[in-house]
Design a protein around this motif. Sequence first.
Motif, PDB file in Angstrom:
ATOM      1  N   GLU A   1       0.827  -1.204   0.000  1.00 51.64           N
ATOM      2  CA  GLU A   1       0.000   0.000   0.000  1.00 51.64           C
ATOM      3  C   GLU A   1       0.864   1.259   0.000  1.00 51.64           C
ATOM      4  N   LEU A   2       1.925   1.260   0.821  1.00 47.62           N
ATOM      5  CA  LEU A   2       2.795   2.429   0.878  1.00 47.62           C
ATOM      6  C   LEU A   2       3.632   2.549  -0.389  1.00 47.62           C
ATOM      7  N   LYS A   3       4.021   1.443  -0.998  1.00 48.36           N
ATOM      8  CA  LYS A   3       4.747   1.498  -2.263  1.00 48.36           C
ATOM      9  C   LYS A   3       3.882   2.122  -3.353  1.00 48.36           C
ATOM     10  N   HIS A   4       2.608   1.736  -3.365  1.00 44.35           N
ATOM     11  CA  HIS A   4       1.690   2.307  -4.347  1.00 44.35           C
ATOM     12  C   HIS A   4       1.487   3.795  -4.091  1.00 44.35           C
ATOM     13  N   LEU A   5       1.357   4.189  -2.823  1.00 45.76           N
ATOM     14  CA  LEU A   5       1.208   5.611  -2.485  1.00 45.76           C
ATOM     15  C   LEU A   5       2.442   6.401  -2.891  1.00 45.76           C
ATOM     16  N   LYS A   6       3.608   5.821  -2.734  1.00 44.57           N
ATOM     17  CA  LYS A   6       4.856   6.480  -3.128  1.00 44.57           C
ATOM     18  C   LYS A   6       4.877   6.758  -4.623  1.00 44.57           C
ATOM     19  N   GLU A   7       4.472   5.796  -5.449  1.00 38.98           N
ATOM     20  CA  GLU A   7       4.458   5.995  -6.896  1.00 38.98           C
ATOM     21  C   GLU A   7       3.498   7.110  -7.293  1.00 38.98           C
ATOM     22  N   VAL A   8       2.319   7.136  -6.649  1.00 32.71           N
ATOM     23  CA  VAL A   8       1.318   8.140  -7.013  1.00 32.71           C
ATOM     24  C   VAL A   8       1.764   9.535  -6.582  1.00 32.71           C
ATOM     25  N   LEU A   9       2.361   9.662  -5.396  1.00 36.32           N
ATOM     26  CA  LEU A   9       2.822  10.973  -4.926  1.00 36.32           C
ATOM     27  C   LEU A   9       3.959  11.503  -5.803  1.00 36.32           C
ATOM     28  N   LEU A  10       4.856  10.627  -6.219  1.00 40.01           N
ATOM     29  CA  LEU A  10       5.934  11.052  -7.116  1.00 40.01           C
ATOM     30  C   LEU A  10       5.377  11.552  -8.445  1.00 40.01           C
ATOM     31  N   ASP A  11       4.391  10.848  -8.969  1.00 35.97           N
ATOM     32  CA  ASP A  11       3.795  11.250 -10.236  1.00 35.97           C
ATOM     33  C   ASP A  11       2.978  12.528 -10.089  1.00 35.97           C
ATOM     34  N   LEU A  12       2.440  12.774  -8.894  1.00 36.47           N
ATOM     35  CA  LEU A  12       1.583  13.940  -8.673  1.00 36.47           C
ATOM     36  C   LEU A  12       2.381  15.232  -8.547  1.00 36.47           C
ATOM     37  N   PHE A  13       3.512  15.195  -7.823  1.00 34.51           N
ATOM     38  CA  PHE A  13       4.240  16.421  -7.493  1.00 34.51           C
ATOM     39  C   PHE A  13       5.534  16.605  -8.279  1.00 34.51           C
ATOM     40  N   ARG A  14       5.888  15.677  -9.179  1.00 35.97           N
ATOM     41  CA  ARG A  14       7.173  15.823  -9.866  1.00 35.97           C
ATOM     42  C   ARG A  14       7.156  16.937 -10.894  1.00 35.97           C
ATOM     43  N   GLY A  15       5.996  17.273 -11.452  1.00 42.60           N
ATOM     44  CA  GLY A  15       5.911  18.362 -12.405  1.00 42.60           C
ATOM     45  C   GLY A  15       6.405  17.968 -13.780  1.00 42.60           C
TER      46      GLY A  15
END
Length: 316
Positions: A158-172
């Motif tokens: 679950e945390l690995k999936h959250l990490k991927e989504v947060l990186l994709d959301l804020f990387r710009g």
Amino acid sequence: MMKLKTPSKKRVLRELEKREPKLVETGKKTLILHGTKTSNVLNAVLAEIYHLKRGSALKYSKKNENVRPFESGGETSLEFFSLKTDCGLFVLGTHSKKRPNNLVIGRFYDHHIYDLVEVGVENFKSIESFSYDKKLTPHMGSKPFFAFIGEGFDSNEELKHLKEVLLDLFRGEVITNLNLAGLDRVYLCTAVSSNKVFFTQCAIQLKKSGTKVPRIELVEVGPSMDFIVRRHRQPDDRLKNQAMKTAPDSTKKKVKNVVNDQIRGKRARIFIPDQKVGNVALPHKAKGVKRERREAKMKDEETREPAGKKQKDNGN
């Protein structure tokens, strides 16, 4: 048969070219919208995310009753909004008694929902609640660092999936060259437990250290909040295989019959055709044979000419 209409205006043609599939993505737009019911905390969270994503986000202020990503048929409106706005990410805020201050973050592929992560927001602090030097405010176009602290980001699915989504959301936007002065902030994500993550933003302040390398200090500028992971949905295998496809490298020339083995290294197979040495007939007009015949003929003519003259003189 259906007629294919081509745009007559250049402006419409340029807009359609922007929305065409690209081999290399340079950035994704984020759609921020409200659900059936929201709270004051969620309204502030959505406003802060829109502020952090300024320039690459689109925010809807009206409530949407038919948007329920985890229910069958509830993703139709989201896919319509993705097709309309050409957004690759979305952030949906909903509030209910069962799931208060609920935040759903998801990604699109080909205007279809790719994956979903649902988190609850607790202990939210906005940017205005932090006191710091306003010179440390992140500038427009700057790129952030990411720091994921905790073993859960490597072991917990679950945390690995959250990490991927947060990186994709804020990387710009994806860029190739960057000035070091543009690295002025960092997002800290700390795994407190198996389903709880502390999220905050810090500004990078450079101090004198007596050497060429400056000393780095982090100043919390907000926003900060706790994410409680509730539900998540992994992408479908068929859709994932399509999304992970990469274009072949046109500059690299393909070498036949060459295999790269991790143990043996680079191996190749060589095919040698049958030479058929005994069955090959020699050519009739070889250069060496012609030269030998020419020299033999010249020698015969030289020897025959004097003999003929002597016989003619004796007859007289």
